[in-house]
Design an enzyme around this catalytic site. Sequence first.
Site, short mmCIF file in Angstrom:
data_model
loop_
_atom_site.label_atom_id
_atom_site.label_comp_id
_atom_site.label_asym_id
_atom_site.label_seq_id
_atom_site.Cartn_x
_atom_site.Cartn_y
_atom_site.Cartn_z
N ARG A 77 0.79 -1.15 0.12
CA ARG A 77 -0.01 0.04 0.08
C ARG A 77 1.01 1.16 0.05
O ARG A 77 0.61 2.23 -0.82
CB ARG A 77 -1.19 0.04 1.09
CG ARG A 77 -0.57 0.37 2.41
CD ARG A 77 -1.52 -0.02 3.31
NE ARG A 77 -1.50 -1.49 3.76
CZ ARG A 77 -2.66 -2.01 4.07
NH1 ARG A 77 -3.51 -1.85 4.33
NH2 ARG A 77 -2.49 -3.55 4.15
N THR A 78 1.98 1.41 0.62
CA THR A 78 2.77 2.58 0.84
C THR A 78 3.42 2.87 -0.53
O THR A 78 3.35 3.90 -0.91
CB THR A 78 3.78 2.43 1.91
OG1 THR A 78 3.07 2.11 3.20
CG2 THR A 78 4.48 3.61 2.28
N LYS A 105 24.61 -9.17 -3.55
CA LYS A 105 25.70 -9.72 -4.28
C LYS A 105 26.94 -9.06 -3.33
O LYS A 105 28.19 -9.21 -3.78
CB LYS A 105 25.76 -9.22 -5.43
CG LYS A 105 24.81 -10.18 -6.40
CD LYS A 105 24.97 -9.70 -7.82
CE LYS A 105 23.69 -10.27 -8.75
NZ LYS A 105 23.72 -9.51 -10.07
N ARG A 128 12.10 3.19 1.80
CA ARG A 128 11.87 2.15 2.93
C ARG A 128 13.05 1.13 3.32
O ARG A 128 13.48 0.52 2.48
CB ARG A 128 10.54 1.44 2.59
CG ARG A 128 10.46 0.13 3.92
CD ARG A 128 8.85 -0.33 3.67
NE ARG A 128 7.85 0.82 4.04
CZ ARG A 128 6.68 0.44 4.57
NH1 ARG A 128 6.16 -0.80 4.37
NH2 ARG A 128 5.76 1.29 4.72
N HIS A 156 7.78 6.68 10.37
CA HIS A 156 6.85 6.52 9.40
C HIS A 156 6.19 7.68 9.29
O HIS A 156 4.97 7.85 9.23
CB HIS A 156 6.13 5.20 9.49
CG HIS A 156 5.56 4.78 8.27
ND1 HIS A 156 5.33 5.69 7.11
CD2 HIS A 156 4.68 3.53 7.88
CE1 HIS A 156 4.88 4.78 6.07
NE2 HIS A 156 4.37 3.78 6.80
#
Length: 332
Positions: A77-78, A105, A128, A156
């Site tokens: 959703r974000t 990697k 995020r 947030h």
Amino acid sequence: MTQNNQNTSSQDNFEKVDRSAFNQDHLIGIETLNKDEINIILDLANYYADRLDDRAFKPNILKDQIVLTLFFEDSTRTRTSFEMAAKRLGADVVNIDLRTSSLSKGESLTDTIHTLHSMLRPDAIVVRHSEYGAPQFISKLVDCPVINAGDSWHEHPTQALLDALTIRRKLGKIEDLKIAICGDISHSRVAASNMILLTKLGAEVNVVAPPALMPEKFPAGADTAQIKKFESLEEGIKDCDVVMMLRNQMERMQAGLIASEEEFFEQYGLTKEKLANAKKNALVMHPGPMNRGVEIADDVADDPVHSMILEQVRNGVPTRMAVMDILMKERI
Ligand code: NCD
């Protein structure tokens, strides 16, 4: 309030908004915003929220701009909400899912950011990350605004802003409201950003959690004089105008902090019976994703009067439009 009234008042607000009072280059957290800066974002977000269903409304203020979204952690959703917001303002969006990437990697975060930055020359980066402080670290490596879409249990900010917009549109204000935040307070960045924002705007905040999920200290920037701790859900939500529920953040929790989901629901799950302790028309909120039958009962989550959960999701788009507008427009 009718839709027309909302339009009029938010149009007035929009014209009055003095963007010069917003003095941030990035949105890393609510901690660094003052009350006026929070209100500038909310006023603009309200303006965009009133126009969200009008497909002909195309402000195009970010035409030819590139928004890069970097998600090092799961999100549906974000990420989608940021993408939609950027597109509604006319920007091009490049989404990069870094859960499986060159980092696996062995490439360092610094090299990954430098590489993407030289390839794409973004005008804003939405990030995020599972590490506390990653968005701030990235902001020092690039020459464009960085917007934190959630870092570990730190902050947030756009979630707290969209929650505040939802409350303000429904109850007309934040100041002097009594708001309970319930559940896994210790590991929740949503709880942290909300404690900071709601106390900055003058609300009284009750935090409700079992002792194992209650932090010793409150987040930097929160006005601790306005926060009270409760162990009992019934007592914590008593006479509250808003009840915010949280998901148990199992990905950041030590094993054994919760005995079982059944027991948790018994004591801390929001049911109709427990909700009767709050004000009669109290708003019920949840940032999602929800675990029904753990922190919230089905009939509360789906209650047509109390539940604001889908309204919160909807308000995510105009809130993120406002944040991008304010941080990026100055630079065009
Ligand atoms: C929140 C998050 O990711 O911090 N969700 C969201 O942004 N929609 C809350 C959560 O994951 O519980």
